[in-house]
Design an enzyme around this catalytic site. Sequence first.
Site, PDB file in Angstrom:
ATOM      1  N   ASP A  44      -7.399   5.537  -8.579  1.00  0.00           N
ATOM      2  CA  ASP A  44      -6.130   5.525  -7.841  1.00  0.00           C
ATOM      3  C   ASP A  44      -5.035   4.845  -8.675  1.00  0.00           C
ATOM      4  O   ASP A  44      -3.883   4.760  -8.245  1.00  0.00           O
ATOM      5  CB  ASP A  44      -6.282   4.911  -6.434  1.00  0.00           C
ATOM      6  CG  ASP A  44      -6.721   3.470  -6.472  1.00  0.00           C
ATOM      7  OD1 ASP A  44      -7.008   2.942  -7.558  1.00  0.00           O
ATOM      8  OD2 ASP A  44      -6.769   2.849  -5.379  1.00  0.00           O
ATOM      9  N   SER A  45      -5.392   4.413  -9.893  1.00  0.00           N
ATOM     10  CA  SER A  45      -4.376   4.004 -10.872  1.00  0.00           C
ATOM     11  C   SER A  45      -3.440   5.190 -11.135  1.00  0.00           C
ATOM     12  O   SER A  45      -2.358   5.024 -11.694  1.00  0.00           O
ATOM     13  CB  SER A  45      -5.044   3.561 -12.175  1.00  0.00           C
ATOM     14  OG  SER A  45      -6.028   4.501 -12.583  1.00  0.00           O
ATOM     15  N   ASP A  83     -11.893   8.012  -6.724  1.00  0.00           N
ATOM     16  CA  ASP A  83     -11.574   6.718  -6.119  1.00  0.00           C
ATOM     17  C   ASP A  83     -11.082   6.936  -4.695  1.00  0.00           C
ATOM     18  O   ASP A  83     -10.171   7.745  -4.466  1.00  0.00           O
ATOM     19  CB  ASP A  83     -10.424   6.107  -6.936  1.00  0.00           C
ATOM     20  CG  ASP A  83     -10.586   4.634  -7.156  1.00  0.00           C
ATOM     21  OD1 ASP A  83     -11.526   4.040  -6.587  1.00  0.00           O
ATOM     22  OD2 ASP A  83      -9.773   4.075  -7.924  1.00  0.00           O
ATOM     23  N   LYS A 113     -15.815   6.142  -5.384  1.00  0.00           N
ATOM     24  CA  LYS A 113     -15.791   4.695  -5.651  1.00  0.00           C
ATOM     25  C   LYS A 113     -15.046   4.008  -4.516  1.00  0.00           C
ATOM     26  O   LYS A 113     -13.993   4.504  -4.095  1.00  0.00           O
ATOM     27  CB  LYS A 113     -15.112   4.404  -6.993  1.00  0.00           C
ATOM     28  CG  LYS A 113     -14.972   2.905  -7.275  1.00  0.00           C
ATOM     29  CD  LYS A 113     -14.603   2.610  -8.718  1.00  0.00           C
ATOM     30  CE  LYS A 113     -13.139   2.732  -9.027  1.00  0.00           C
ATOM     31  NZ  LYS A 113     -12.253   1.859  -8.226  1.00  0.00           N
ATOM     32  N   GLU A 115     -13.599   0.117  -3.172  1.00  0.00           N
ATOM     33  CA  GLU A 115     -13.350  -1.283  -3.511  1.00  0.00           C
ATOM     34  C   GLU A 115     -13.899  -2.174  -2.408  1.00  0.00           C
ATOM     35  O   GLU A 115     -13.826  -1.831  -1.226  1.00  0.00           O
ATOM     36  CB  GLU A 115     -11.837  -1.534  -3.645  1.00  0.00           C
ATOM     37  CG  GLU A 115     -11.227  -0.868  -4.857  1.00  0.00           C
ATOM     38  CD  GLU A 115      -9.772  -1.262  -5.077  1.00  0.00           C
ATOM     39  OE1 GLU A 115      -9.267  -2.175  -4.381  1.00  0.00           O
ATOM     40  OE2 GLU A 115      -9.129  -0.643  -5.947  1.00  0.00           O
ATOM     41  N   GLU A 182     -14.202  -5.878 -12.114  1.00  0.00           N
ATOM     42  CA  GLU A 182     -12.835  -5.913 -12.683  1.00  0.00           C
ATOM     43  C   GLU A 182     -12.314  -7.347 -12.778  1.00  0.00           C
ATOM     44  O   GLU A 182     -12.305  -8.097 -11.789  1.00  0.00           O
ATOM     45  CB  GLU A 182     -11.878  -5.053 -11.832  1.00  0.00           C
ATOM     46  CG  GLU A 182     -10.451  -5.092 -12.390  1.00  0.00           C
ATOM     47  CD  GLU A 182      -9.546  -3.960 -11.950  1.00  0.00           C
ATOM     48  OE1 GLU A 182     -10.005  -3.052 -11.236  1.00  0.00           O
ATOM     49  OE2 GLU A 182      -8.360  -4.002 -12.343  1.00  0.00           O
TER      50      GLU A 182
HETATM   51  O1  KIV Z   1      -8.038   3.118 -10.369  1.00  0.00           O
HETATM   52  C1  KIV Z   1      -8.625   2.878 -11.429  1.00  0.00           C
HETATM   53  O2  KIV Z   1      -8.289   3.388 -12.500  1.00  0.00           O
HETATM   54  C2  KIV Z   1      -9.749   1.954 -11.378  1.00  0.00           C
HETATM   55  C3  KIV Z   1     -10.350   1.492 -12.669  1.00  0.00           C
HETATM   56  C4  KIV Z   1      -9.408   0.718 -13.458  1.00  0.00           C
HETATM   57  C5  KIV Z   1     -11.639   0.804 -12.464  1.00  0.00           C
HETATM   58  O3  KIV Z   1     -10.162   1.580 -10.324  1.00  0.00           O
END
Ligand code: KIV
Length: 284
Positions: A44-45, A83, A113, A115, A182
């Site tokens: 989600d970056s 994510d 993924k 969090e 992280e």
């Molecule tokens: O959103 C993302 O890119 C991430 C990674 C940096 C682990 O969660």
Amino acid sequence: MPVTIPEIQAMKTRGEPIAMLTAYDATTARLLDEVGIPILLVGDSLGMVVLGYADTTAVTMEDMLHHTKAVVRGRRRALVVADMPFLSSTVSAERALENAGRFIQEAGAHAVKVEGGETIAPTIRRLLAAGVPVMGHVGLTPQHVLVQGGYRVQGRSAPAAEQVLRDALAVEAAGAFSVVLECIPTELAALITEALEIPTIGIGAGPHCDGQVQVIHDLVGAIPDFTPRHAKRYVELAAMVRAAVDRYAEEVRTRLFPEPAHGTSMDEAIVQTLRERLGSLRAG
Ligand code: KIV
């Protein structure tokens, strides 16, 4: 052969470091896959490096689905992990399952993924029971940026370190196949990596994790005015793109581009006929 979750876990057993990267589009996914990256994370970056938001909290399920589909289209071998964006996994386990199901069924992701540690463990169990593989993510969890007031290294004090350890253990006990660590101290990441059977994937967590993950834009220097401390730039893509665009614009201005090879020619007789017809076509 496509990369599978047992294969990722076997890499830990063999002591073979796992190089994971983010990808958000089909072209990049294809490149990274061809180089042999075993896990592509549609992080989600995306919110910051592709969509221009200040943080990840604005990223929606629709944004993530759109980009996950693109990455799945570009990959051949790599395992694609999507994510789960802000609030998509935390409102309730049932809502999390509906959203995770969309990543698998609509977008073709191989895992999601989430969090969080102890608090998200029951949701991880629910997803797994329904057949959705889950990667955990503990330590710094960027979706809590508004609560935490910024991005800070987690687990420095004894109680904070114990909480990160508890979170990692909870995520493993709930059935996650791997966990991202992280921005935690190197020693804590080493201890967690030793304690867990599942692979740990570090970002800003030192060299002792079973694997590393980086945001592709950081790795290639696509965002020149910001590089997180944990990132290493392997090329200066922004400078290369600027130089290329500069040359292109100059060649357009001076009519050096396009050259004959970039276009298609037609029969001169047809051109001549068109010229002759032009007058009557104009007259209607
Ligand atoms: O959103 C993302 O890119 C991430 C990674 C940096 C682990 O969660």
